[in-house]
Scaffold this motif. Structure first.
Motif, PDB file in Angstrom:
ATOM      1  N   LEU A 163       0.827  -1.196   0.000  1.00 21.82           N
ATOM      2  CA  LEU A 163       0.000   0.000   0.000  1.00 21.82           C
ATOM      3  C   LEU A 163       0.866   1.252   0.000  1.00 21.82           C
ATOM      4  N   GLU A 164       1.964   1.205   0.759  1.00 21.37           N
ATOM      5  CA  GLU A 164       2.869   2.359   0.802  1.00 21.37           C
ATOM      6  C   GLU A 164       3.471   2.631  -0.576  1.00 21.37           C
ATOM      7  N   GLU A 165       3.870   1.575  -1.293  1.00 24.36           N
ATOM      8  CA  GLU A 165       4.439   1.750  -2.636  1.00 24.36           C
ATOM      9  C   GLU A 165       3.392   2.295  -3.603  1.00 24.36           C
ATOM     10  N   ALA A 166       2.163   1.832  -3.455  1.00 27.23           N
ATOM     11  CA  ALA A 166       1.086   2.320  -4.325  1.00 27.23           C
ATOM     12  C   ALA A 166       0.791   3.791  -4.049  1.00 27.23           C
ATOM     13  N   ALA A 167       0.840   4.194  -2.783  1.00 25.45           N
ATOM     14  CA  ALA A 167       0.510   5.570  -2.420  1.00 25.45           C
ATOM     15  C   ALA A 167       1.611   6.544  -2.816  1.00 25.45           C
ATOM     16  N   ARG A 168       2.866   6.134  -2.667  1.00 26.66           N
ATOM     17  CA  ARG A 168       3.988   7.051  -2.909  1.00 26.66           C
ATOM     18  C   ARG A 168       4.595   6.914  -4.299  1.00 26.66           C
ATOM     19  N   GLY A 169       4.314   5.791  -4.971  1.00 28.58           N
ATOM     20  CA  GLY A 169       4.973   5.528  -6.249  1.00 28.58           C
ATOM     21  C   GLY A 169       6.330   4.888  -6.010  1.00 28.58           C
ATOM     22  N   CYS A 170       6.792   4.126  -6.960  1.00 30.04           N
ATOM     23  CA  CYS A 170       8.076   3.453  -6.810  1.00 30.04           C
ATOM     24  C   CYS A 170       8.564   2.988  -8.178  1.00 30.04           C
ATOM     25  N   GLU A 171       9.724   2.399  -8.207  1.00 27.61           N
ATOM     26  CA  GLU A 171      10.265   1.822  -9.437  1.00 27.61           C
ATOM     27  C   GLU A 171      10.654   0.375  -9.159  1.00 27.61           C
ATOM     28  N   LYS A 172      10.201  -0.524 -10.016  1.00 26.29           N
ATOM     29  CA  LYS A 172      10.435  -1.946  -9.824  1.00 26.29           C
ATOM     30  C   LYS A 172      11.146  -2.521 -11.040  1.00 26.29           C
ATOM     31  N   GLN A 173      11.883  -3.580 -10.805  1.00 27.50           N
ATOM     32  CA  GLN A 173      12.501  -4.343 -11.892  1.00 27.50           C
ATOM     33  C   GLN A 173      11.757  -5.661 -12.056  1.00 27.50           C
ATOM     34  N   ILE A 174      11.460  -6.001 -13.291  1.00 23.33           N
ATOM     35  CA  ILE A 174      10.806  -7.284 -13.565  1.00 23.33           C
ATOM     36  C   ILE A 174      11.604  -8.030 -14.621  1.00 23.33           C
ATOM     37  N   ARG A 175      11.525  -9.339 -14.574  1.00 20.29           N
ATOM     38  CA  ARG A 175      12.223 -10.180 -15.542  1.00 20.29           C
ATOM     39  C   ARG A 175      11.176 -10.991 -16.286  1.00 20.29           C
ATOM     40  N   ILE A 176      11.150 -10.851 -17.601  1.00 23.86           N
ATOM     41  CA  ILE A 176      10.114 -11.488 -18.405  1.00 23.86           C
ATOM     42  C   ILE A 176      10.751 -12.289 -19.530  1.00 23.86           C
ATOM     43  N   PRO A 177      10.060 -13.323 -20.022  1.00 27.86           N
ATOM     44  CA  PRO A 177      10.571 -14.075 -21.172  1.00 27.86           C
ATOM     45  C   PRO A 177      10.543 -13.209 -22.421  1.00 27.86           C
ATOM     46  N   SER A 178      11.503 -13.411 -23.300  1.00 25.42           N
ATOM     47  CA  SER A 178      11.606 -12.602 -24.497  1.00 25.42           C
ATOM     48  C   SER A 178      12.221 -13.416 -25.627  1.00 25.42           C
ATOM     49  N   HIS A 179      12.364 -12.805 -26.784  1.00 24.57           N
ATOM     50  CA  HIS A 179      13.025 -13.409 -27.939  1.00 24.57           C
ATOM     51  C   HIS A 179      14.065 -12.429 -28.476  1.00 24.57           C
ATOM     52  N   GLU A 180      15.138 -12.961 -29.001  1.00 17.28           N
ATOM     53  CA  GLU A 180      16.135 -12.121 -29.655  1.00 17.28           C
ATOM     54  C   GLU A 180      16.657 -12.859 -30.879  1.00 17.28           C
ATOM     55  N   ASN A 181      17.228 -12.097 -31.798  1.00 19.10           N
ATOM     56  CA  ASN A 181      17.759 -12.709 -33.011  1.00 19.10           C
ATOM     57  C   ASN A 181      18.846 -13.722 -32.674  1.00 19.10           C
ATOM     58  N   CYS A 182      18.790 -14.834 -33.344  1.00 25.89           N
ATOM     59  CA  CYS A 182      19.789 -15.891 -33.145  1.00 25.89           C
ATOM     60  C   CYS A 182      21.173 -15.361 -33.502  1.00 25.89           C
ATOM     61  N   ASP A 183      22.146 -15.583 -32.600  1.00 28.04           N
ATOM     62  CA  ASP A 183      23.490 -15.063 -32.863  1.00 28.04           C
ATOM     63  C   ASP A 183      24.282 -15.937 -33.833  1.00 28.04           C
ATOM     64  N   VAL A 184      23.733 -17.079 -34.205  1.00 28.67           N
ATOM     65  CA  VAL A 184      24.412 -17.948 -35.172  1.00 28.67           C
ATOM     66  C   VAL A 184      24.022 -17.577 -36.607  1.00 28.67           C
ATOM     67  N   CYS A 185      22.729 -17.467 -36.857  1.00 28.89           N
ATOM     68  CA  CYS A 185      22.262 -17.146 -38.221  1.00 28.89           C
ATOM     69  C   CYS A 185      21.908 -15.680 -38.386  1.00 28.89           C
ATOM     70  N   HIS A 186      22.021 -14.889 -37.277  1.00 30.30           N
ATOM     71  CA  HIS A 186      21.729 -13.456 -37.297  1.00 30.30           C
ATOM     72  C   HIS A 186      20.295 -13.163 -37.749  1.00 30.30           C
ATOM     73  N   GLY A 187      19.371 -14.047 -37.358  1.00 29.00           N
ATOM     74  CA  GLY A 187      17.964 -13.815 -37.608  1.00 29.00           C
ATOM     75  C   GLY A 187      17.420 -14.347 -38.912  1.00 29.00           C
ATOM     76  N   SER A 188      18.282 -14.894 -39.773  1.00 28.21           N
ATOM     77  CA  SER A 188      17.786 -15.389 -41.062  1.00 28.21           C
ATOM     78  C   SER A 188      17.085 -16.737 -40.939  1.00 28.21           C
ATOM     79  N   GLY A 189      17.441 -17.526 -39.931  1.00 25.14           N
ATOM     80  CA  GLY A 189      16.887 -18.861 -39.770  1.00 25.14           C
ATOM     81  C   GLY A 189      17.616 -19.924 -40.569  1.00 25.14           C
ATOM     82  N   ALA A 190      18.506 -19.499 -41.460  1.00 26.90           N
ATOM     83  CA  ALA A 190      19.236 -20.447 -42.310  1.00 26.90           C
ATOM     84  C   ALA A 190      20.614 -20.750 -41.731  1.00 26.90           C
ATOM     85  N   LYS A 191      21.094 -21.927 -42.001  1.00 26.90           N
ATOM     86  CA  LYS A 191      22.422 -22.334 -41.550  1.00 26.90           C
ATOM     87  C   LYS A 191      23.474 -21.378 -42.095  1.00 26.90           C
TER      88      LYS A 191
END
Length: 373
Positions: A127-155
């Motif tokens: 309740l205190e955080e809601a009343a005063r405001g705050c900053e939080k860090q969250i960790r969520i699943p994501s996707h990024e370009n493959c570092d092997v094919c650089h996003g092309s999908g091909a070998k």
């Protein structure tokens, strides 16, 4: 599937002025905007209809063509006298594409471009955080370009090839009699490319699953179920489409002292029998520290004292709620013999004039007498 009349969609007459059309559009766009109706598919479809109608009627040339020929006059794929596939110059593939989920491509490029899905993250805060405001860090699943094919999908060392089924368009057209229906290519699923030798790491997807950390600013005054939108932090789009959004939904932990009601806070305020009878001053907690409240003499249980400005700030303005203190007259416990003796003496004295000292009890007894005759 018949298209709706654009004038009916905007709710204006056919002789409406440009200003009338603009006003009608703004009103309906505000009403059906996806941000105001996040969980309504009907509102989303109506917003698209309103937007499409305004794009035609706000343009002088397009409006004139629409007034003369109807939808055929403003459909580039169904031009009057044009040679579109199908019947009477109409391209039925364009009309039925929405039914089968296809999206028309331009200039032979990729067609099925899709926006990524929105994501939801449930965040629990105090309740205190809601009343005063705050900053939080969250960790969520994501996707990024493959570092092997650089996003092309091909070998590495190979390249995706143009799809042989659709010729790189991402869509195929099926004809049955008068009808020509356009839909996603079943081979490349709308990408226009085929990967014959996929990358060993991403297996041809071009992206790999990972996690990312985000900083979320919680504004002061947020309440249970409020949503904070992080644009572009949802699922990635397909075939170059934009990413979806991430919605952080706030949930307020139960507080040991306060209960929240909008901008106001409520708490119980126990006071002694003597303070309730004689009046006095008690200290109560607030989110900003302790404050003193003056108790009037002869205060009864259930009376509410309002402490102004000690509630929660509005998330959309500068208003601040109040703290509502609910009085509870506490019956003394673990009495000594002397305390019991004094209370018996006090009770004996009070019985001499019940109507004066105990008006509620006296009124209650009168009602019982009337009830039982």
């Amino acid at each position: 599937m018949a298209k709706k009349d654009f004038y009916e969609v905007l709710g204006v007459n056919r002789d409406a002025s440009d200003d009338d059309i603009k006003k009608a559009y703004r009103k309906l766009a505000m009403k059906y905007h996806p941000d105001r109706n996040p969980d309504s598919k009907d509102a989303e479809e109506k917003f698209k209809e309103v937007k499409a109608a305004y794009e035609i009627l706000s343009d002088g040339q397009k409006r004139a063509a629409y007034d003369q020929y109807g939808h055929a006059g403003v459909d580039p794929q169904a031009g009057m006298g044009g040679g579109g596939a199908g019947f009477g110059g109409f391209d039925f593939g364009d009309i039925f594409s929405d039914i089968f989920g296809g999206q028309r491509g331009g200039g032979g490029g990729r067609s099925n471009v899709y926006r990524g899905s929105d994501l939801r993250y449930n965040m629990e805060i105090t309740l205190e955080e809601a009343a005063r405001g705050c900053e939080k860090q969250i960790r969520i699943p994501s996707h990024e370009n493959c570092d092997v094919c650089h996003g092309s999908g091909a070998k590495p060392g190979t390249q995706p090839k143009t799809c042989t089924t659709c010729g790189g368009h991402g869509q195929v057209r099926m004809s049955q009699g008068f009808f020509s229906i356009q839909q996603s290519c079943p081979t490349c699923h709308g990408s226009g490319k085929q990967i014959t030798d996929p990358c060993h790491k991403c297996h041809g997807a071009g992206q790999v699953k990972t996690h990312k950390t985000l900083n979320v600013k919680i504004p002061a005054g947020v309440d249970e179920g409020d949503r904070i939108r992080l644009s572009g932090e949802g699922e990635p789009g397909q075939n170059g489409g934009p990413a979806g959004d991430l919605f952080v939904v706030t949930h307020i932990k139960k507080h040991s002292v306060f209960e929240r009601d909008g901008m106001d806070l409520h708490c119980e305020m126990p006071i002694s029998f003597a303070t309730a009878a004689l009046g006095g001053e008690v200290e109560i907690p607030t989110l900003d520290g302790m404050v003193k409240v003056k108790i009037a003499a002869e205060t009864q249980s259930g009376k509410v004292y309002r402490v102004r400005g000690k509630g929660v700030k509005s998330v959309r303005g500068h208003d601040v709620g109040d703290l509502m203190c609910h009085v509870i007259v506490e019956t003394p416990v673990n009495l000594t013999e002397r305390q019991k003796e004094l209370l018996r003496e006090f009770e004996a004295i009070s019985q001499g004039d019940v109507a004066t000292h105990n008006p509620r009890a006296n009124s209650f007894m009168d009602k019982l007498k009337d009830f039982f005759g």
